[in-house]
Design an enzyme around this catalytic site. Structure first.
Site, short mmCIF file in Angstrom:
data_model
loop_
_atom_site.label_atom_id
_atom_site.label_comp_id
_atom_site.label_asym_id
_atom_site.label_seq_id
_atom_site.Cartn_x
_atom_site.Cartn_y
_atom_site.Cartn_z
N ASP A 183 0.81 -1.22 0.00
CA ASP A 183 0.00 0.00 0.00
C ASP A 183 0.84 1.27 0.00
O ASP A 183 0.47 2.28 0.57
CB ASP A 183 -0.97 0.03 1.21
CG ASP A 183 -1.74 -1.26 1.32
OD1 ASP A 183 -2.25 -1.72 0.29
OD2 ASP A 183 -1.82 -1.82 2.43
N LYS A 238 1.82 2.09 -5.13
CA LYS A 238 2.43 1.53 -6.35
C LYS A 238 1.58 1.80 -7.58
O LYS A 238 2.11 2.00 -8.66
CB LYS A 238 2.64 0.01 -6.21
CG LYS A 238 3.74 -0.36 -5.23
CD LYS A 238 4.01 -1.84 -5.22
CE LYS A 238 2.95 -2.67 -4.55
NZ LYS A 238 2.78 -2.46 -3.13
N GLY A 267 -4.31 -4.91 -4.76
CA GLY A 267 -5.43 -4.12 -5.25
C GLY A 267 -5.00 -2.71 -5.48
O GLY A 267 -4.35 -2.12 -4.63
N HIS A 268 -5.28 -2.18 -6.65
CA HIS A 268 -5.07 -0.76 -6.81
C HIS A 268 -6.02 -0.16 -7.84
O HIS A 268 -6.59 -0.86 -8.66
CB HIS A 268 -3.61 -0.41 -7.09
CG HIS A 268 -3.03 -1.12 -8.26
ND1 HIS A 268 -2.06 -2.05 -8.14
CD2 HIS A 268 -3.30 -1.00 -9.56
CE1 HIS A 268 -1.76 -2.50 -9.34
NE2 HIS A 268 -2.49 -1.87 -10.21
N GLN A 325 2.17 -6.32 -2.98
CA GLN A 325 2.48 -6.28 -1.55
C GLN A 325 3.78 -5.51 -1.29
O GLN A 325 4.16 -4.68 -2.10
CB GLN A 325 2.54 -7.69 -0.94
CG GLN A 325 1.19 -8.41 -0.88
CD GLN A 325 0.86 -9.15 -2.16
OE1 GLN A 325 1.68 -9.85 -2.70
NE2 GLN A 325 -0.36 -9.00 -2.62
N GLY A 350 -11.05 -3.44 2.52
CA GLY A 350 -11.69 -2.29 3.17
C GLY A 350 -11.25 -2.09 4.61
O GLY A 350 -11.77 -1.22 5.31
P1 IMP Z 1 -2.48 -13.00 2.27
O1 IMP Z 1 -1.56 -12.46 1.23
O2 IMP Z 1 -3.94 -12.86 1.90
O3 IMP Z 1 -2.13 -14.40 2.68
O4 IMP Z 1 -2.31 -12.11 3.59
C1 IMP Z 1 -1.12 -12.14 4.37
C2 IMP Z 1 -0.76 -10.74 4.89
O5 IMP Z 1 -0.39 -9.92 3.81
C3 IMP Z 1 -1.89 -10.02 5.62
O6 IMP Z 1 -1.34 -9.23 6.67
C4 IMP Z 1 -2.46 -9.11 4.54
O7 IMP Z 1 -3.10 -7.97 5.10
C5 IMP Z 1 -1.18 -8.73 3.82
N1 IMP Z 1 -1.42 -8.34 2.42
C6 IMP Z 1 -1.68 -9.14 1.37
N2 IMP Z 1 -1.82 -8.43 0.23
C7 IMP Z 1 -1.61 -7.15 0.58
C8 IMP Z 1 -1.57 -5.92 -0.18
O8 IMP Z 1 -1.75 -5.87 -1.39
N3 IMP Z 1 -1.30 -4.79 0.55
C9 IMP Z 1 -1.06 -4.81 1.89
N4 IMP Z 1 -1.08 -5.92 2.62
C10 IMP Z 1 -1.34 -7.08 1.98
#
Ligand code: IMP
Length: 432
Positions: free
Chosen positions: A13, A16, A40-41, A226, A304
């Site tokens: 976040d 990017k 997500g963006h 991420q 969200g």
């Molecule tokens: P997962 O990727 O759904 O397995 O989540 C694992 C961790 O990565 C959690 O703390 C999520 O909130 C975080 N996470 C996954 N994708 C994102 C992203 O695009 N932005 C920020 N945090 C993310």
């Protein structure tokens, strides 16, 4: 002219989307190489807003090729839904502008279910990760466990039933243990055959395609998802995602050699945020944390959820500069700091009475570290929309210079609002 890898240098976040969009206009091919639709963006192009989770950003720009590499976990249902949504907005998607690696792993409904079952069970014992519940982790587990169904398997109806048996033996044992209903062979076969015709047209031998394009001189943009502190090895384990998010994965997750990666651009927010559970040494539980969250609109694009906010942690970003080999950074959301009387930057930590300059790997130590801060004077003027250094107040320039010095990497781009043109360009990563 070089290729560019974009990575998040914090916990995701970092903004990017805007930078990738800005760069994708200059690229021929945009490649995703890890993660899935947990990312997500939002892209705003000529006043239209496009929400992307799985598809690479280049897909919304005419004439660009979007590639989903082998390192991505692909939920076919999410893929089809995202394609349909974009098509309704007038974006044309075909094999002419989208290719998916034939050796990419599929996320099935049973992965999504397992993610949710496990998070719910862990909530009761206080050990949840706070995942996006999209099935990302369970799909990567099956990939490493050598029982995943991959894109190309959808075209091979002779071997598919045996692969389905293999994955189900594992999942049904887990489901019995968790006390949930088993899944039948027919259910999975129906799921797979129902999506095959929608996914297979995009499949390609992506490493070969990229190699040919590289030889022709195409400019390739690798779009990381991420952030580096969510990396399965280098992040705050176990509160991480299940893929390598560092820049080296751009090679393994696309099939290009590391020598082709080029400029590594670390997207870096001027303060720090994190979603989900896990350590966060500079987190602010006070009015300033609230101020950053509200002014920075810090709510997750995918789930969200409210993001946790805190001061800029230079020790963490310095670590990311090293683990990614970051060439330069794009500093984002500087304007969110406008108006604060003073600003703090974490330069290292105190751990059990000792001073350290990096975040230790142990979960216990990560929870115990106390940040050591450098305090800087804030600025009252607005930096929103600044397009040159001359538009910035002296204290803001001082803050940026301090960040550069502490992390050991220069600012290549400075973003001063969500608008794509509100950017100060110091170095064009493609031309570096
Ligand atoms: P997962 O990727 O759904 O397995 O989540 C694992 C961790 O990565 C959690 O703390 C999520 O909130 C975080 N996470 C996954 N994708 C994102 C992203 O695009 N932005 C920020 N945090 C993310």
């Amino acid at each position: 002219m070089t290729n560019v890898v974009v990575v998040g240098s914090q916990w995701g976040d970092e903004g990017k989307g805007k930078i990738v969009d800005w760069l994708s206009e200059r690229a021929d091919i945009v490649v995703r190489y890890q993660g899935g639709h947990n990312a997500g963006h939002t892209l705003v192009i000529d006043g239209t807003s496009y929400k992307l989770s799985l598809l690479p950003s280049g897909v919304v720009r005419p004439g660009k090729m979007a590639v989903i590499g082998n390192g991505v976990v692909v939920d076919p249902h999410a893929l089809i839904a995202e394609i349909e949504k974009l098509e309704k907005q007038g974006v044309k998607i075909s094999p002419e502008n989208l290719r998916i690696a034939d050796n990419a792993t599929l996320i099935l409904s049973l992965h999504r279910e397992l993610d949710a079952f496990r998070e719910d069970a862990a909530s009761n014992s206080g050990t949840k990760i706070g995942t996006t519940r999209r099935g990302i982790g369970p799909a990567y587990e099956d990939k490493v466990g050598r029982r995943a169904i991959r894109v190309m398997d959808l075209a091979d109806l002779d071997t598919l039933p045996g692969k389905v048996d293999r994955i189900l033996t594992h999942h049904n044992a887990l489901r019995r243990g968790l006390g949930v209903a088993e899944v039948s062979h027919d259910t999975i076969m129906t799921e797979l055959t129902s999506i095959a015709d929608r996914v297979l047209p995009y499949r390609d031998t992506v490493w070969l395609f990229l190699d040919k394009e590289r030889r022709k001189g195409a400019r390739i943009l690798f779009e990381g998802a991420q952030g580096s502190l969510l990396d399965i090895d280098h992040g705050t384990y176990p509160f991480v995602t299940s893929s390598n998010t560092v820049a080296g994965q751009a090679a393994a997750g696309s099939g290009m050699g590391p020598g082709s990666l080029g400029y590594i651009l670390g997207i870096t927010k001027a303060y720090t945020t994190r979603v989900g559970e896990g350590p966060f040494p500079t987190e602010l539980h006070d009015d300033i944390g609230q101020f950053l969250g509200e002014k920075g609109h810090e709510f997750g694009t995918v789930t969200g959820r409210k993001r946790r906010c805190g001061w800029f942690d230079a020790a963490l970003v310095r670590q990311s500069v090293a683990t990614n080999g970051i060439t330069g950074i794009a500093l984002t959301k500087l304007d969110v700091l406008d108006g604060l009387d003073e600003l703090k930057i974490c330069v290292g930590y105190k751990l059990d009475g000792e001073q350290i300059d990096h975040l230790p790997a142990s979960q216990g130590a990560q929870a115990r570290v106390e940040p050591i801060y450098l305090t800087l004077e804030g600025w009252k003027e607005s930096t929103v929309g600044a397009r040159s250094w001359a538009d910035l107040p002296a204290q803001a320039i001082k803050y940026v210079r301090q960040v550069e010095e502490l992390i050991g990497a220069p600012v290549a781009l400075l973003s001063t609002s969500p608008e794509r043109d509100d950017t100060i360009l110091v170095t064009d990563p493609f031309e570096d």
